[in-house]
Design an enzyme around this catalytic site. Sequence first.
Site, PDB file in Angstrom:
ATOM      1  N   ARG A   1     -30.676  55.310 -18.619  1.00  0.00           N
ATOM      2  CA  ARG A   1     -30.447  56.358 -17.616  1.00  0.00           C
ATOM      3  C   ARG A   1     -29.266  56.009 -16.703  1.00  0.00           C
ATOM      4  NH1 ARG A   1     -35.454  56.763 -14.062  1.00  0.00           N
ATOM      5  NH2 ARG A   1     -36.484  57.440 -15.937  1.00  0.00           N
TER       6      ARG A   1
ATOM      7  N   ARG B   1     -29.050  52.514 -11.720  1.00  0.00           N
ATOM      8  CA  ARG B   1     -29.858  52.104 -10.562  1.00  0.00           C
ATOM      9  C   ARG B   1     -30.574  50.778 -10.835  1.00  0.00           C
ATOM     10  NH1 ARG B   1     -32.675  57.829  -9.501  1.00  0.00           N
ATOM     11  NH2 ARG B   1     -33.621  57.184 -11.447  1.00  0.00           N
TER      12      ARG B   1
ATOM     13  N   LYS C   1     -45.354  63.439 -18.233  1.00  0.00           N
ATOM     14  CA  LYS C   1     -46.676  64.002 -17.965  1.00  0.00           C
ATOM     15  C   LYS C   1     -46.652  65.075 -16.876  1.00  0.00           C
ATOM     16  CE  LYS C   1     -49.267  61.219 -15.556  1.00  0.00           C
ATOM     17  NZ  LYS C   1     -49.691  61.797 -14.268  1.00  0.00           N
TER      18      LYS C   1
ATOM     19  N   ARG D   1     -57.020  57.345 -11.280  1.00  0.00           N
ATOM     20  CA  ARG D   1     -55.953  56.377 -11.459  1.00  0.00           C
ATOM     21  C   ARG D   1     -56.510  54.999 -11.812  1.00  0.00           C
ATOM     22  NH1 ARG D   1     -50.761  56.995  -9.928  1.00  0.00           N
ATOM     23  NH2 ARG D   1     -51.191  58.837  -8.701  1.00  0.00           N
TER      24      ARG D   1
ATOM     25  N   ARG E   1     -42.662  46.707 -13.412  1.00  0.00           N
ATOM     26  CA  ARG E   1     -43.439  47.899 -13.041  1.00  0.00           C
ATOM     27  C   ARG E   1     -44.511  48.218 -14.079  1.00  0.00           C
ATOM     28  NH1 ARG E   1     -38.608  50.455 -11.837  1.00  0.00           N
ATOM     29  NH2 ARG E   1     -38.637  51.735 -13.720  1.00  0.00           N
TER      30      ARG E   1
END
Length: 218
Positions: free
Chosen positions: A127, A162, A14, A88, A173
């Site tokens: 990733r 990570r 985004k 938000r 999350r």
Amino acid sequence: MKVHILLGPPGSGKGTQAKRLVEKFKLNHLSTGDILRDAVSKGTEIGLRAKAIMASGKLVDDDTVNGLVFARLRQGFEGDVLFDGYPRTLQQAEALGEFLSTQLIGLGYVLSVAVPDGALEARVVGRRVCSNNDCGAIYHMETKPPKQDGICDLCGSPLKHRSDDTAEAFRSRMAEFNATFQPLLGFYERKPNFRSVDGNLAPEQVFESLVQLFAESA
Ligand SMILES: [Zn+2]
């Protein structure tokens, strides 16, 4: 002046799309971070209040965020505004709606970059990042693998996965994000100017879909 809103989960791309839209259509890019920094540096009353809240380690509450945004909108803009990262929460969205109607400012498009959670998870979990902080190159096991397994193409350092990029960390999350985001999305989905683009396409195609929508509104 009209206000457009870009919505999307973290990892949807985004932010990059917002920057490109702003450039292409000469929009004013408004992120709450920028507004906050500006208000703090100018020492406005609400800026100082926000600064004190942040200094105490708390999150800036909805009313303060709204106050900052509305103060900035009252100063006016040449051309349209694109919000990125605001509203938000559902509370912020409702307050913005009231503010816009009392100020006779039009709500333009509400654009949602929609990516299924599973696809976001694959992006994150695949990733790999270069362990050399000076390099910081980013790879993806499926979409952008290094030439040699586990080794950075640019500097030869080992790649690492990570701890933020594990499936468990991602899911926790997302659960937290969705608890706030889904009610917000539900609020805007009912609006006639809501449009959703398929964020699972290549970034260039996502951008083209967004450009088409904007061209229609112009
Ligand atoms: Zn490297």
